[in-house]
Scaffold this motif. Structure first.
Motif, mmCIF file in Angstrom:
data_model
loop_
_atom_site.group_PDB
_atom_site.id
_atom_site.type_symbol
_atom_site.label_atom_id
_atom_site.label_comp_id
_atom_site.label_asym_id
_atom_site.label_seq_id
_atom_site.Cartn_x
_atom_site.Cartn_y
_atom_site.Cartn_z
ATOM 1 N N PRO A 103 55.872 104.579 36.514
ATOM 2 C CA PRO A 103 54.694 105.013 37.272
ATOM 3 C C PRO A 103 53.465 104.159 36.957
ATOM 4 O O PRO A 103 53.257 103.731 35.818
ATOM 5 C CB PRO A 103 54.466 106.463 36.824
ATOM 6 N N ALA A 104 52.647 103.934 37.960
ATOM 7 C CA ALA A 104 51.436 103.131 37.785
ATOM 8 C C ALA A 104 50.477 103.786 36.799
ATOM 9 O O ALA A 104 49.742 103.087 36.086
ATOM 10 C CB ALA A 104 50.754 102.923 39.130
ATOM 11 N N GLU A 105 50.492 105.122 36.729
ATOM 12 C CA GLU A 105 49.616 105.827 35.798
ATOM 13 C C GLU A 105 49.960 105.483 34.346
ATOM 14 O O GLU A 105 49.072 105.365 33.498
ATOM 15 C CB GLU A 105 49.702 107.349 35.988
ATOM 16 N N ASP A 106 51.249 105.338 34.067
ATOM 17 C CA ASP A 106 51.668 104.975 32.713
ATOM 18 C C ASP A 106 51.171 103.587 32.345
ATOM 19 O O ASP A 106 50.702 103.351 31.233
ATOM 20 C CB ASP A 106 53.188 105.036 32.581
ATOM 21 N N VAL A 107 51.276 102.662 33.282
ATOM 22 C CA VAL A 107 50.816 101.290 33.039
ATOM 23 C C VAL A 107 49.316 101.283 32.805
ATOM 24 O O VAL A 107 48.819 100.670 31.846
ATOM 25 C CB VAL A 107 51.199 100.368 34.214
ATOM 26 N N GLU A 108 48.578 101.978 33.644
ATOM 27 C CA GLU A 108 47.118 102.019 33.487
ATOM 28 C C GLU A 108 46.719 102.664 32.170
ATOM 29 O O GLU A 108 45.774 102.226 31.509
ATOM 30 C CB GLU A 108 46.499 102.781 34.666
ATOM 31 N N ALA A 109 47.452 103.698 31.767
ATOM 32 C CA ALA A 109 47.126 104.393 30.518
ATOM 33 C C ALA A 109 47.334 103.497 29.301
ATOM 34 O O ALA A 109 46.477 103.449 28.416
ATOM 35 C CB ALA A 109 47.971 105.657 30.389
ATOM 36 N N VAL A 110 48.443 102.771 29.246
ATOM 37 C CA VAL A 110 48.685 101.921 28.071
ATOM 38 C C VAL A 110 47.754 100.725 28.048
ATOM 39 O O VAL A 110 47.336 100.279 26.978
ATOM 40 C CB VAL A 110 50.164 101.466 27.956
ATOM 41 N N VAL A 111 47.394 100.195 29.222
ATOM 42 C CA VAL A 111 46.463 99.065 29.267
ATOM 43 C C VAL A 111 45.079 99.518 28.815
ATOM 44 O O VAL A 111 44.396 98.831 28.050
ATOM 45 C CB VAL A 111 46.422 98.439 30.677
ATOM 46 N N ALA A 112 44.642 100.710 29.251
ATOM 47 C CA ALA A 112 43.329 101.222 28.863
ATOM 48 C C ALA A 112 43.293 101.607 27.386
ATOM 49 O O ALA A 112 42.284 101.419 26.704
ATOM 50 C CB ALA A 112 42.963 102.422 29.725
ATOM 51 N N GLU A 113 44.409 102.136 26.882
ATOM 52 C CA GLU A 113 44.466 102.610 25.502
ATOM 53 C C GLU A 113 44.607 101.468 24.501
ATOM 54 O O GLU A 113 44.055 101.518 23.413
ATOM 55 C CB GLU A 113 45.654 103.562 25.367
ATOM 56 N N SER A 114 45.361 100.439 24.858
ATOM 57 C CA SER A 114 45.637 99.329 23.944
ATOM 58 C C SER A 114 44.581 98.254 24.106
ATOM 59 O O SER A 114 44.188 97.911 25.206
ATOM 60 C CB SER A 114 47.017 98.737 24.219
ATOM 61 N N GLY A 115 44.174 97.707 22.994
ATOM 62 C CA GLY A 115 43.172 96.655 23.037
ATOM 63 C C GLY A 115 43.762 95.292 23.336
ATOM 64 O O GLY A 115 43.089 94.413 23.850
ATOM 65 N N ARG A 116 45.046 95.117 23.042
ATOM 66 C CA ARG A 116 45.675 93.817 23.234
ATOM 67 C C ARG A 116 46.896 93.954 24.122
ATOM 68 O O ARG A 116 47.524 95.006 24.195
ATOM 69 C CB ARG A 116 46.087 93.242 21.871
ATOM 70 N N THR A 117 47.253 92.879 24.759
ATOM 71 C CA THR A 117 48.390 92.870 25.675
ATOM 72 C C THR A 117 49.693 93.189 24.971
ATOM 73 O O THR A 117 50.522 93.937 25.482
ATOM 74 C CB THR A 117 48.502 91.486 26.349
ATOM 75 N N VAL A 118 49.876 92.647 23.785
ATOM 76 C CA VAL A 118 51.117 92.866 23.042
ATOM 77 C C VAL A 118 51.317 94.351 22.753
ATOM 78 O O VAL A 118 52.420 94.889 22.913
ATOM 79 C CB VAL A 118 51.107 92.048 21.733
ATOM 80 N N TYR A 119 50.241 95.020 22.347
ATOM 81 C CA TYR A 119 50.341 96.451 22.050
ATOM 82 C C TYR A 119 50.598 97.264 23.307
ATOM 83 O O TYR A 119 51.305 98.271 23.272
ATOM 84 C CB TYR A 119 49.088 96.945 21.336
ATOM 85 N N ALA A 120 50.030 96.837 24.429
ATOM 86 C CA ALA A 120 50.260 97.539 25.691
ATOM 87 C C ALA A 120 51.718 97.402 26.123
ATOM 88 O O ALA A 120 52.334 98.372 26.573
ATOM 89 C CB ALA A 120 49.329 96.997 26.768
ATOM 90 N N ILE A 121 52.277 96.219 25.969
ATOM 91 C CA ILE A 121 53.685 96.002 26.329
ATOM 92 C C ILE A 121 54.586 96.834 25.429
ATOM 93 O O ILE A 121 55.524 97.487 25.893
ATOM 94 C CB ILE A 121 54.033 94.496 26.228
ATOM 95 N N LYS A 122 54.283 96.847 24.137
ATOM 96 C CA LYS A 122 55.081 97.626 23.192
ATOM 97 C C LYS A 122 55.003 99.119 23.529
ATOM 98 O O LYS A 122 56.031 99.812 23.535
ATOM 99 C CB LYS A 122 54.587 97.375 21.771
ATOM 100 N N ALA A 123 53.813 99.614 23.799
ATOM 101 C CA ALA A 123 53.646 101.035 24.128
ATOM 102 C C ALA A 123 54.378 101.382 25.420
ATOM 103 O O ALA A 123 55.004 102.443 25.529
ATOM 104 C CB ALA A 123 52.164 101.371 24.249
#
Length: 114
Positions: A73-93
């Protein structure tokens, strides 16, 4: 014919245990009669092999079913991007939220312009 693993063939486990017990007894008796570096190294190799076999028996080799990026879901992607400060952490989450998601698909979801 179905390919059977070691868990489905208990006789092979018993044969492996018997072989390891024989090799251990033989190696220990060699060490008692001649405590050379060669005999001690045989015992170390036997111990390491036993640990690898034991570890391999206990592990499960199942992986999550693969999913495509369209299942996230797009909401999940937006949530991890907003929550994570770095791209690597967003991908991992994102991959932790959706275990079957591949690395490249997660990267493309987090950074769609690259």
């Amino acid at each position: 014919m179905k390919d059977m693993n070691l868990r489905e063939r208990p006789w092979s486990r018993y044969a492996m245990v018997a072989l390891l017990a024989f090799l251990a007894f033989s190696t220990i008796s060699d060490i008692v009669s001649d405590p050379s570096a060669w005999n001690w190294s045989k015992l170390v190799v036997l111990a390491v092999a036993t640990l690898f076999i034991w570890y391999g028996e206990g592990r499960t080799r199942t992986s999550p079913e693969r999913i495509g990026p369209e299942a996230v879901p797009a909401e999940d992607v937006e949530a991890v991007v907003a929550e994570s400060g770095r791209t690597v952490y967003a991908i991992k989450a994102l991959r932790e939220m959706h275990p079957g998601l591949g690395l490249r698909d997660a990267k493309n979801l987090v950074q769609p312009d690259l």
